[in-house]
Motif scaffolding. Structure first.
Motif, PDB file in Angstrom:
ATOM      1  N   PRO A 108       0.846  -1.197   0.000  1.00  0.00           N
ATOM      2  CA  PRO A 108       0.000   0.000   0.000  1.00  0.00           C
ATOM      3  C   PRO A 108       0.883   1.249   0.000  1.00  0.00           C
ATOM      4  N   GLU A 109       0.266   2.395  -0.051  1.00  0.00           N
ATOM      5  CA  GLU A 109       1.018   3.644  -0.079  1.00  0.00           C
ATOM      6  C   GLU A 109       1.824   3.867   1.189  1.00  0.00           C
ATOM      7  N   ARG A 110       1.366   3.358   2.335  1.00  0.00           N
ATOM      8  CA  ARG A 110       2.062   3.584   3.600  1.00  0.00           C
ATOM      9  C   ARG A 110       1.911   2.348   4.476  1.00  0.00           C
ATOM     10  N   LEU A 111       3.017   1.947   5.086  1.00  0.00           N
ATOM     11  CA  LEU A 111       3.022   0.858   6.062  1.00  0.00           C
ATOM     12  C   LEU A 111       3.654   1.389   7.340  1.00  0.00           C
ATOM     13  N   GLU A 112       3.101   1.012   8.490  1.00  0.00           N
ATOM     14  CA  GLU A 112       3.627   1.533   9.754  1.00  0.00           C
ATOM     15  C   GLU A 112       3.722   0.449  10.813  1.00  0.00           C
ATOM     16  N   THR A 113       4.731   0.595  11.658  1.00  0.00           N
ATOM     17  CA  THR A 113       4.837  -0.127  12.922  1.00  0.00           C
ATOM     18  C   THR A 113       5.030   0.948  13.984  1.00  0.00           C
ATOM     19  N   ASP A 114       5.235   0.523  15.211  1.00  0.00           N
ATOM     20  CA  ASP A 114       5.497   1.503  16.259  1.00  0.00           C
ATOM     21  C   ASP A 114       6.775   2.296  15.994  1.00  0.00           C
ATOM     22  N   ARG A 115       7.751   1.666  15.299  1.00  0.00           N
ATOM     23  CA  ARG A 115       9.048   2.317  15.094  1.00  0.00           C
ATOM     24  C   ARG A 115       9.276   2.881  13.708  1.00  0.00           C
TER      25      ARG A 115
ATOM     26  N   PHE B 215      11.104   5.922   7.486  1.00  0.00           N
ATOM     27  CA  PHE B 215      11.195   6.994   8.471  1.00  0.00           C
ATOM     28  C   PHE B 215      10.964   6.431   9.868  1.00  0.00           C
ATOM     29  N   GLU B 216      11.799   6.868  10.804  1.00  0.00           N
ATOM     30  CA  GLU B 216      11.641   6.466  12.193  1.00  0.00           C
ATOM     31  C   GLU B 216      10.432   7.187  12.780  1.00  0.00           C
ATOM     32  N   ARG B 217       9.656   6.442  13.545  1.00  0.00           N
ATOM     33  CA  ARG B 217       8.498   7.024  14.203  1.00  0.00           C
ATOM     34  C   ARG B 217       8.798   7.161  15.682  1.00  0.00           C
ATOM     35  N   PRO B 218       8.269   8.114  16.360  1.00  0.00           N
ATOM     36  CA  PRO B 218       7.394   9.175  15.847  1.00  0.00           C
ATOM     37  C   PRO B 218       8.141  10.388  15.309  1.00  0.00           C
TER      38      PRO B 218
ATOM     39  N   ALA C 226       7.839   3.953   9.535  1.00  0.00           N
ATOM     40  CA  ALA C 226       6.833   4.212   8.500  1.00  0.00           C
ATOM     41  C   ALA C 226       7.532   4.078   7.159  1.00  0.00           C
ATOM     42  N   LEU C 227       6.990   3.243   6.281  1.00  0.00           N
ATOM     43  CA  LEU C 227       7.479   3.122   4.912  1.00  0.00           C
ATOM     44  C   LEU C 227       6.529   3.895   4.016  1.00  0.00           C
TER      45      LEU C 227
END
Length: 161
Positions: free
Chosen positions: A15-22, A86-89, A24-25
């Motif tokens: 998908p356009e964006r994938l996220e975990t707690d740490r 990208f590192e979250r947050p 974001a792609l």
């Protein structure tokens, strides 16, 4: 853009964006050039032996913009799917991951890089797991381990189908 890639390539796998707690792609954007320039500037000697597009000197802003334009164009054509990590947050660029349709029909090769200051924290494995699943992440982690610890490179890289 169609949900299917160019002739002979698999459908768009992410998908356009994938996220975990740490992490974001997200697809790369031209606005990411300053962060890409900085990340590569600190990491070029770290990446040079392993990354085909790395150059002996850190890229200028214009060179970073050209890299991004190429990656964006490849995605839009459905050829390769290259994402910023990208590192979250905090939103700090820590690397990139790509799924490349260059290993044959209906298969993707995984490539990734992590900036020097973020290395050793499992971020490449996490990004691979997000992009292509747990088994692919384990295979990529083992390849990286063998490459860095045993000096093995190249011919036996895992391929996911």
């Amino acid at each position: 853009m169609s949900r299917h890639g160019a002739a002979g390539t698999p459908p768009l796998p992410l998908p356009e964006r994938l996220e975990t707690d740490r992490l974001a792609l997200t697809p790369w954007r031209l606005e990411d050039a300053p962060e890409l320039e900085a990340a590569l500037g600190e990491s070029i000697d770290h990446l040079l032996p392993w990354i085909p597009w790395a150059t002996a000197e850190a890229p200028s802003r214009a060179q970073a913009e050209r890299l991004l334009a190429g990656w964006i164009e490849q995605r839009e054509r459905g050829e390769n799917f290259i994402y910023a990590a990208f590192e979250r947050p905090a939103g700090r660029l820590v690397g990139g991951i790509g799924l490349y349709a260059r290993v044959g029909p209906d298969a993707l090769e995984i490539g990734y890089w992590i900036r020097r200051s973020a290395a050793g924290r499992g971020l490449a494995t996490e990004a691979t797991r997000m992009a292509h699943g747990k088994d692919a992440a384990a295979a990529a982690a083992e390849t990286a381990r063998r490459t860095f610890e045993e000096g093995v490179a190249g011919e036996d890289l895992p391929v996911t189908e």
